[in-house]
Design a protein around this motif. Structure first.
Motif, PDB file in Angstrom:
ATOM      1  N   VAL A   1     -19.703 -89.953 -24.935  1.00  0.00           N
ATOM      2  CA  VAL A   1     -21.359 -89.488 -24.494  1.00  0.00           C
ATOM      3  C   VAL A   1     -21.448 -88.184 -23.781  1.00  0.00           C
ATOM      4  O   VAL A   1     -22.604 -87.575 -24.076  1.00  0.00           O
ATOM      5  N   LEU A   2     -20.720 -88.091 -22.773  1.00  0.00           N
ATOM      6  CA  LEU A   2     -20.879 -86.705 -22.164  1.00  0.00           C
ATOM      7  C   LEU A   2     -20.548 -85.690 -23.019  1.00  0.00           C
ATOM      8  O   LEU A   2     -21.369 -84.565 -22.738  1.00  0.00           O
ATOM      9  N   LEU A   3     -19.674 -85.424 -23.791  1.00  0.00           N
ATOM     10  CA  LEU A   3     -19.282 -84.586 -24.612  1.00  0.00           C
ATOM     11  C   LEU A   3     -20.299 -84.139 -25.865  1.00  0.00           C
ATOM     12  O   LEU A   3     -20.810 -83.280 -26.036  1.00  0.00           O
ATOM     13  N   LEU A   4     -20.681 -85.294 -26.603  1.00  0.00           N
ATOM     14  CA  LEU A   4     -21.735 -85.341 -27.272  1.00  0.00           C
ATOM     15  C   LEU A   4     -23.044 -84.880 -27.140  1.00  0.00           C
ATOM     16  O   LEU A   4     -23.774 -84.218 -27.922  1.00  0.00           O
ATOM     17  N   VAL A   5     -23.430 -85.353 -25.886  1.00  0.00           N
ATOM     18  CA  VAL A   5     -24.915 -85.224 -25.488  1.00  0.00           C
ATOM     19  C   VAL A   5     -24.929 -83.483 -25.368  1.00  0.00           C
ATOM     20  O   VAL A   5     -26.192 -82.834 -25.410  1.00  0.00           O
ATOM     21  N   LEU A   6     -23.644 -82.648 -25.089  1.00  0.00           N
ATOM     22  CA  LEU A   6     -23.896 -81.093 -25.021  1.00  0.00           C
ATOM     23  C   LEU A   6     -24.195 -80.697 -26.553  1.00  0.00           C
ATOM     24  O   LEU A   6     -24.737 -79.238 -26.297  1.00  0.00           O
ATOM     25  N   VAL A   7     -24.075 -81.237 -27.611  1.00  0.00           N
ATOM     26  CA  VAL A   7     -24.339 -80.579 -28.840  1.00  0.00           C
ATOM     27  C   VAL A   7     -25.884 -80.320 -29.048  1.00  0.00           C
ATOM     28  O   VAL A   7     -26.433 -79.207 -29.085  1.00  0.00           O
ATOM     29  N   PRO A   8     -26.678 -81.333 -29.149  1.00  0.00           N
ATOM     30  CA  PRO A   8     -28.241 -80.936 -29.119  1.00  0.00           C
ATOM     31  C   PRO A   8     -28.721 -80.105 -27.851  1.00  0.00           C
ATOM     32  O   PRO A   8     -29.609 -79.339 -28.230  1.00  0.00           O
ATOM     33  N   THR A   9     -28.362 -80.352 -26.660  1.00  0.00           N
ATOM     34  CA  THR A   9     -28.810 -79.859 -25.443  1.00  0.00           C
ATOM     35  C   THR A   9     -28.242 -78.240 -25.614  1.00  0.00           C
ATOM     36  O   THR A   9     -29.049 -77.093 -25.123  1.00  0.00           O
ATOM     37  N   GLY A  10     -27.199 -77.983 -25.927  1.00  0.00           N
ATOM     38  CA  GLY A  10     -26.500 -76.813 -25.993  1.00  0.00           C
ATOM     39  C   GLY A  10     -27.411 -76.054 -27.168  1.00  0.00           C
ATOM     40  O   GLY A  10     -27.523 -74.760 -27.077  1.00  0.00           O
ATOM     41  N   LEU A  11     -27.489 -76.705 -28.077  1.00  0.00           N
ATOM     42  CA  LEU A  11     -28.301 -75.960 -29.395  1.00  0.00           C
ATOM     43  C   LEU A  11     -29.700 -75.223 -28.972  1.00  0.00           C
ATOM     44  O   LEU A  11     -30.224 -74.241 -29.135  1.00  0.00           O
ATOM     45  N   LEU A  12     -30.482 -76.350 -28.208  1.00  0.00           N
ATOM     46  CA  LEU A  12     -31.647 -75.734 -27.480  1.00  0.00           C
ATOM     47  C   LEU A  12     -31.640 -74.751 -26.532  1.00  0.00           C
ATOM     48  O   LEU A  12     -32.177 -73.739 -26.469  1.00  0.00           O
ATOM     49  N   LEU A  13     -30.652 -74.804 -25.797  1.00  0.00           N
ATOM     50  CA  LEU A  13     -30.162 -73.390 -24.854  1.00  0.00           C
ATOM     51  C   LEU A  13     -30.083 -72.257 -25.624  1.00  0.00           C
ATOM     52  O   LEU A  13     -30.447 -71.040 -25.335  1.00  0.00           O
ATOM     53  N   ALA A  14     -29.224 -72.495 -26.781  1.00  0.00           N
ATOM     54  CA  ALA A  14     -28.987 -71.331 -27.389  1.00  0.00           C
ATOM     55  C   ALA A  14     -29.995 -70.755 -28.254  1.00  0.00           C
ATOM     56  O   ALA A  14     -30.086 -69.707 -28.491  1.00  0.00           O
ATOM     57  N   ALA A  15     -30.852 -71.746 -28.488  1.00  0.00           N
ATOM     58  CA  ALA A  15     -32.230 -71.003 -29.261  1.00  0.00           C
ATOM     59  C   ALA A  15     -32.939 -70.223 -28.337  1.00  0.00           C
ATOM     60  O   ALA A  15     -33.815 -69.369 -28.752  1.00  0.00           O
ATOM     61  N   ARG A  16     -32.920 -70.456 -27.030  1.00  0.00           N
ATOM     62  CA  ARG A  16     -33.605 -69.511 -25.888  1.00  0.00           C
ATOM     63  C   ARG A  16     -32.717 -68.472 -25.756  1.00  0.00           C
ATOM     64  O   ARG A  16     -33.124 -67.219 -25.549  1.00  0.00           O
ATOM     65  N   ALA A  17     -31.543 -68.630 -25.680  1.00  0.00           N
ATOM     66  CA  ALA A  17     -30.712 -67.512 -24.995  1.00  0.00           C
ATOM     67  C   ALA A  17     -30.092 -66.527 -26.082  1.00  0.00           C
ATOM     68  O   ALA A  17     -29.882 -65.249 -25.902  1.00  0.00           O
ATOM     69  N   GLY A  18     -29.684 -67.092 -27.185  1.00  0.00           N
ATOM     70  CA  GLY A  18     -29.274 -66.051 -28.332  1.00  0.00           C
ATOM     71  C   GLY A  18     -27.808 -66.950 -29.101  1.00  0.00           C
ATOM     72  O   GLY A  18     -27.368 -67.928 -28.598  1.00  0.00           O
ATOM     73  N   GLY A  19     -27.670 -66.456 -30.291  1.00  0.00           N
ATOM     74  CA  GLY A  19     -26.534 -67.179 -31.067  1.00  0.00           C
ATOM     75  C   GLY A  19     -25.149 -66.937 -30.398  1.00  0.00           C
ATOM     76  O   GLY A  19     -24.202 -68.034 -30.926  1.00  0.00           O
ATOM     77  N   GLY A  20     -24.936 -66.054 -29.766  1.00  0.00           N
ATOM     78  CA  GLY A  20     -23.649 -65.874 -29.000  1.00  0.00           C
ATOM     79  C   GLY A  20     -23.252 -66.898 -28.154  1.00  0.00           C
ATOM     80  O   GLY A  20     -21.906 -67.256 -28.160  1.00  0.00           O
ATOM     81  N   LEU A  21     -24.327 -67.859 -27.620  1.00  0.00           N
ATOM     82  CA  LEU A  21     -24.083 -68.914 -26.600  1.00  0.00           C
ATOM     83  C   LEU A  21     -23.366 -70.108 -27.567  1.00  0.00           C
ATOM     84  O   LEU A  21     -22.647 -70.897 -27.056  1.00  0.00           O
ATOM     85  N   LEU A  22     -23.662 -70.119 -28.874  1.00  0.00           N
ATOM     86  CA  LEU A  22     -23.016 -71.022 -29.745  1.00  0.00           C
ATOM     87  C   LEU A  22     -21.756 -70.894 -29.920  1.00  0.00           C
ATOM     88  O   LEU A  22     -20.715 -71.886 -29.763  1.00  0.00           O
ATOM     89  N   MET A  23     -21.137 -69.653 -29.790  1.00  0.00           N
ATOM     90  CA  MET A  23     -19.621 -69.392 -29.891  1.00  0.00           C
ATOM     91  C   MET A  23     -18.948 -69.790 -28.662  1.00  0.00           C
ATOM     92  O   MET A  23     -17.983 -70.605 -28.508  1.00  0.00           O
TER      93      MET A  23
END
Length: 318
Positions: free
Chosen positions: A113-135
């Motif tokens: 649960v802890l690790l999988l919740v990072l996927v959608p929330t991380g995508l939202l933050l990457a949309a704000r910060a930039g694609g490099g955050l995805l890597m």
């Protein structure tokens, strides 16, 4: 269940799941985030407070998930059950499975649960910060899984310290990226020295656990190198971290105020001396482990404070 007992049960469940994450160790992740955020601010990039708060939260959730996943796999491979020489609360995991407080399957589900919740929330933050955050995020999730889980089991192959150093280097670089929206050399340089000191935490924590780890086939660096070899590597990593910081300032990578990070050197040297003296008697390593954790946090926080002051001073004079 009575109405009066429901709130207490809910609070107990929250507290239990919080304990499963080994929260005391999350401070080093907060330190790494603050260093990355201050690195960006020192260059005049400003401070995006909501993005900074999201960065800290996601990084701490990732660390918490990795901790829980580690407890799950150390239960499955028998390392925690065999560990009679642990130094609570520093080594040997959270021990909640071994104490019968939680089950092994429940621990595995909580880690997922802890690790999988990072996927959608991380995508939202990457949309704000930039694609490099995805890597950076993808690499962090990979390390969190590969550190403990088969088939890679990096912790069992003597690669745990390298994986952890890479992960915390990524936290510093990622926290800076969220604010700056591009990669930059200063957080990469400063993150390297902090990452080495974080690796020292894992290295020294492996010494009390080494006998149990060896019995279940976990070939950590502490198992492979033995007490003296581990003590020598620890001293080398601690000296390299501080020498790199001094060299990077000399090379004009970070501003000169970054030398405040050298405040951690006496703590690291004291811990190295205690490790050398007591490596063969792990039960006496509690002070050395405490100094190691303090050195890493002081290093990152001193750097963050110095960089934040530098950025404020520059903006105030403009």
């Amino acid at each position: 269940m009575s109405i009066s007992s429901a709130p207490a049960s809910w609070r107990q469940q929250v507290l239990l799941h919080w304990r499963m994450t080994r929260p005391a160790f999350l401070t080093i992740t907060l330190t790494a985030c603050l260093l990355g955020i201050a690195s960006a601010a020192s260059c005049g990039c400003g401070l995006d407070v909501p993005a900074a708060m999201a960065t800290v939260l996601l990084a701490c959730v990732a660390h918490a998930g990795a901790n829980v996943l580690n407890d799950y796999h150390d239960s499955r491979n028998g390392a925690d059950a065999a560990n009679e020489g642990r130094l609570h609360p520093f080594t040997g995991g959270a021990r909640l499975i071994q104490q019968g407080v939680v089950s092994e399957p429940h621990t595995g589900r909580w880690a997922a649960v802890l690790l999988l919740v990072l996927v959608p929330t991380g995508l939202l933050l990457a949309a704000r910060a930039g694609g490099g955050l995805l890597m950076i995020g993808a690499a962090g999730l990979f390390v969190a899984w590969a550190y403990s889980a088969p088939p890679l089991k990096l912790m069992s192959r003597g690669l745990g310290e390298l994986a952890v150093a890479a992960a915390w280097w990524g936290v510093v670089v990622g926290a800076d990226y969220v604010q700056r929206h591009q990669f930059f050399i200063i957080p990469a340089s400063l993150g390297f020295s902090l990452a080495l000191l974080v690796a020292c935490i894992l290295l020294i924590n492996g010494v009390p656990d080494a006998p149990a780890d060896a019995r279940v086939g976990k070939r950590t660096l502490a198992v492979r190198l033995g007490p003296r070899g581990t003590a020598l590597l620890y001293a080398w990593l601690a000296l390299l971290a501080h020498a790199w910081l001094a060299l990077s300032v000399w090379l004009l990578i970070p501003p000169a105020v970054a030398l405040w990070g050298l405040l951690s050197l006496p703590l690291s040297l004291a811990a190295a001396a205690l490790l050398w003296r007591h490596a063969a008697t792990p039960a006496r390593l509690r002070p050395a482990i405490g100094l190691t954790i303090a050195a890493a946090n002081l290093h990152g926080l001193a750097l963050a404070a110095a960089l934040a002051w530098h950025g404020w001073h520059i903006n105030a004079t403009l």
